[in-house]
Write an enzyme that holds these catalytic residues in place. Structure first.
Site, PDB file in Angstrom:
ATOM      1  N   SER A  95       0.837  -1.215   0.000  1.00  0.00           N
ATOM      2  CA  SER A  95       0.000   0.000   0.000  1.00  0.00           C
ATOM      3  C   SER A  95       0.866   1.257   0.000  1.00  0.00           C
ATOM      4  O   SER A  95       0.601   2.213  -0.735  1.00  0.00           O
ATOM      5  CB  SER A  95      -0.882   0.031   1.257  1.00  0.00           C
ATOM      6  OG  SER A  95      -1.805  -1.017   1.257  1.00  0.00           O
ATOM      7  N   SER A 139     -13.390   1.141   2.647  1.00  0.00           N
ATOM      8  CA  SER A 139     -12.339   0.815   1.679  1.00  0.00           C
ATOM      9  C   SER A 139     -11.346   1.966   1.585  1.00  0.00           C
ATOM     10  O   SER A 139     -11.720   3.087   1.205  1.00  0.00           O
ATOM     11  CB  SER A 139     -12.962   0.568   0.298  1.00  0.00           C
ATOM     12  OG  SER A 139     -11.970   0.671  -0.704  1.00  0.00           O
ATOM     13  N   GLN A 179      -9.103   2.128  -0.547  1.00  0.00           N
ATOM     14  CA  GLN A 179      -8.920   2.440  -1.972  1.00  0.00           C
ATOM     15  C   GLN A 179      -9.941   3.475  -2.421  1.00  0.00           C
ATOM     16  O   GLN A 179      -9.611   4.425  -3.144  1.00  0.00           O
ATOM     17  CB  GLN A 179      -9.027   1.159  -2.797  1.00  0.00           C
ATOM     18  CG  GLN A 179      -7.890   0.186  -2.502  1.00  0.00           C
ATOM     19  CD  GLN A 179      -8.044  -1.137  -3.214  1.00  0.00           C
ATOM     20  OE1 GLN A 179      -9.015  -1.382  -3.920  1.00  0.00           O
ATOM     21  NE2 GLN A 179      -7.071  -2.019  -3.027  1.00  0.00           N
ATOM     22  N   ASP A 236      -6.927  -8.160   4.679  1.00  0.00           N
ATOM     23  CA  ASP A 236      -6.068  -8.982   3.806  1.00  0.00           C
ATOM     24  C   ASP A 236      -5.574 -10.253   4.495  1.00  0.00           C
ATOM     25  O   ASP A 236      -4.895 -11.073   3.872  1.00  0.00           O
ATOM     26  CB  ASP A 236      -4.862  -8.153   3.339  1.00  0.00           C
ATOM     27  CG  ASP A 236      -5.289  -7.033   2.399  1.00  0.00           C
ATOM     28  OD1 ASP A 236      -6.343  -7.170   1.747  1.00  0.00           O
ATOM     29  OD2 ASP A 236      -4.580  -6.019   2.317  1.00  0.00           O
ATOM     30  N   ARG A 271      -2.473 -14.161  -1.979  1.00  0.00           N
ATOM     31  CA  ARG A 271      -2.624 -14.463  -0.547  1.00  0.00           C
ATOM     32  C   ARG A 271      -3.219 -15.854  -0.324  1.00  0.00           C
ATOM     33  O   ARG A 271      -2.958 -16.488   0.693  1.00  0.00           O
ATOM     34  CB  ARG A 271      -3.462 -13.388   0.142  1.00  0.00           C
ATOM     35  CG  ARG A 271      -2.824 -11.995   0.034  1.00  0.00           C
ATOM     36  CD  ARG A 271      -3.321 -11.051   1.087  1.00  0.00           C
ATOM     37  NE  ARG A 271      -3.074  -9.676   0.695  1.00  0.00           N
ATOM     38  CZ  ARG A 271      -1.885  -9.058   0.797  1.00  0.00           C
ATOM     39  NH1 ARG A 271      -0.842  -9.702   1.263  1.00  0.00           N
ATOM     40  NH2 ARG A 271      -1.761  -7.798   0.407  1.00  0.00           N
TER      41      ARG A 271
HETATM   42  C1  S3P Z   1      -5.575  -1.308   0.135  1.00  0.00           C
HETATM   43  C2  S3P Z   1      -6.836  -1.355   0.666  1.00  0.00           C
HETATM   44  C3  S3P Z   1      -7.577  -2.613   0.888  1.00  0.00           C
HETATM   45  C4  S3P Z   1      -6.647  -3.823   0.851  1.00  0.00           C
HETATM   46  C5  S3P Z   1      -5.693  -3.778  -0.300  1.00  0.00           C
HETATM   47  C6  S3P Z   1      -4.818  -2.544  -0.221  1.00  0.00           C
HETATM   48  C7  S3P Z   1      -4.914  -0.005  -0.059  1.00  0.00           C
HETATM   49  O1  S3P Z   1      -8.525  -2.772  -0.131  1.00  0.00           O
HETATM   50  O2  S3P Z   1      -7.429  -5.010   0.778  1.00  0.00           O
HETATM   51  O3  S3P Z   1      -4.863  -4.932  -0.300  1.00  0.00           O
HETATM   52  O4  S3P Z   1      -3.692   0.024  -0.287  1.00  0.00           O
HETATM   53  O5  S3P Z   1      -5.607   1.024   0.022  1.00  0.00           O
HETATM   54  P1  S3P Z   1     -10.014  -2.127  -0.023  1.00  0.00           P
HETATM   55  O6  S3P Z   1      -9.886  -0.649  -0.119  1.00  0.00           O
HETATM   56  O7  S3P Z   1     -10.769  -2.708  -1.186  1.00  0.00           O
HETATM   57  O8  S3P Z   1     -10.534  -2.594   1.307  1.00  0.00           O
END
Ligand code: S3P
Length: 439
Positions: free
Chosen positions: A28, A173, A175, A321, A394
């Site tokens: 991330s 989320s 993301q 995760d 994973r």
């Molecule tokens: C991440 C957010 C998570 C995580 C992903 C990395 C990020 O996803 O599962 O491996 O770097 O912002 P989600 O935003 O879909 O929960």
């Protein structure tokens, strides 16, 4: 052995796990470091960069938009930032590979550019839901076309006049939150994101570290457009999600004692530690200062017997995760483990509830699926067999752990994508004592 080219692994009981390890850099943080250093004024050095395919896909994308990025040695990058408005139109579609993080964050960032872009991904990413970012971004004035059903490719029309919004996201989320904040850099006025459960805050922390004013607290983030980012050296901490496989493996394999050095301990990532401790795990943590503004700790993990629990729903987002590894731990716990409130697992690199339940059942475990989780009945006993990772990194690593306790060899199919987040997992795992080889 090379995890990049191998398609399948054969995993089987090894020895008690021993040794001291530093796992690779955080995925991330590596994505965000490339993105924000590219948009900064001046030159930033990134240390601890994850040499995984996902982060490298993001790096290649910024190079194709005119950013010079030098790679003097493995794990380090020198990014010659072009400034907030300095990206140039790429000549071809931008390939995010397997990376949902790359694509969703870029959707927000590119919505604010003056030029059109197209984002594409591999077979797995091409099935993943993108409306969770395109719908709220459209409310900010972004113009993004998706494929049928809201999946990639994304065609992002440049030159949109974005306006800030105040929004409560439907899913927890990071993301989605990050996509909105990155669009907010280019929007007029203020962008405020409120979340149903707090998620990882790396975008907020890194924006702030590079000089962009951001107000944030768990579940809340606010910024306004019209500032600039200033280059700064960024150190990427070791990825808790990669360490998690070793934490679970050492907990399960009798006689194990592993030391994991300087693991990133952002509280929005470490839910697995709380849950494993509730199950009886023996994990000792010694704070080891900060790396790149993130707390890091040395962890000593010893084998311990586990008991099944109901995973507290408040920890789910903080360990999203880690469920593939937790499912394996639950098989070896005494009694049942209940996972609820984790429907997001169904839209990860694979449907992680279904892929774990199917694979574990084929090795003899009893797992009942529910729409938002599963009940895993601790049997403590697995047999050898054949399992599919469905190209999900994973899942492949979780089954490599499962095999350490199985009576017989486990063939794990389609493991090449381990290189997206944890290149060299097989080398480190065999050094620790795993029985693991290419098929
Ligand atoms: C991440 C957010 C998570 C995580 C992903 C990395 C990020 O996803 O599962 O491996 O770097 O912002 P989600 O935003 O879909 O929960």
């Amino acid at each position: 052995m090379s995890s990049v080219t191998a398609r399948d692994w054969i995993a089987s009981k090894g020895t008690p796990l021993r040794g001291e390890f530093v796992v690779p850099g955080d995925k991330s943080v590596s994505h965000r470091a490339i993105m924000l250093a590219s948009l900064a004024d001046g030159v930033s050095r990134i240390g601890g960069f994850l040499e995984g395919e996902d982060a490298r896909a993001t790096e290649a994308i910024f190079r194709s938009m005119g950013v010079r990025i030098d790679a003097p040695e493995a794990g380090s990058r020198i990014v010659h930032g072009v400034g907030i408005d300095g990206l140039r139109a790429p000549a071809a579609p931008l390939d995010c590979g397997n990376a949902g993080t790359g694509m969703r964050l870029l959707a927000g960032l590119l919505a604010g550019q003056s030029f059109d872009t197209t984002l594409v991904g591999d077979a797995s990413l091409s099935k993943r839901p993108m409306r969770r970012v395109t719908v709220p971004l459209a409310r900010m004035g972004a113009r993004i076309d998706t494929g049928d059903g809201g999946v990639p490719p994304l065609h992002i029309h440049g030159g949109a006049a974005l306006q800030g919004i105040d929004i409560e996201t439907e899913v927890a989320s990071a993301q989605v939150k990050s996509a909105l904040l990155l669009a907010g850099l280019y929007a007029s006025g203020t962008t405020t994101v409120r979340e149903p459960h707090p998620t990882r805050d790396y975008t907020e922390r890194m924006l702030q570290a590079l000089g962009w004013p951001v107000e944030f607290s768990p579940g809340f983030a606010r910024l306004e457009g019209g500032h600039r980012l200033v280059a700064r050296d960024i150190v990427v901490p070791a990825d808790f999600s990669s360490a998690a496989f070793f934490i679970v493996a050492a907990t399960l394999v009798p006689g194990s004692e592993l030391v994991l050095r300087r693991v990133g301990m952002n509280p929005r990532r470490t839910g697995l530690l709380h849950v494993l401790r509730l199950m009886g795990a023996d994990i000792r943590e010694t704070p080891a200062g900060e790396q790149g503004g993130e707390p890091v700790s040395d962890l000593v993990v010893r084998h311990a017997p586990l008991r099944g629990i109901e995973v507290p729903v408040e920890h789910v987002a903080d360990m999203i995760d880690e469920f593939p590894a937790l499912f394996v731990a639950a098989v070896h716990a005494q009694g049942a483990t209940l996972v609820r409130g984790a429907a997001e697992l169904r839209v990860k690199e694979s449907d992680r509830i279904a892929t774990m339940a199917t694979g574990l059942r084929s090795l003899g475990a009893e797992v009942d699926e529910t729409p938002d989780g599963a009940t895993i009945h601790g049997s403590g006993q697995l047999r050898g067999g054949v399992v599919e990772s469905h190209g999900d990194h994973r899942i492949a690593m979780a089954f490599a752990i499962a095999a350490q306790l199985a009576d017989g060899e486990v063939r794990i199919g389609d493991i090449a994508n381990v290189a997206t987040s944890f290149p060299g997992f097989d080398t480190l795992a065999t050094r620790a004592g795993f029985g693991l080889r290419d098929a």
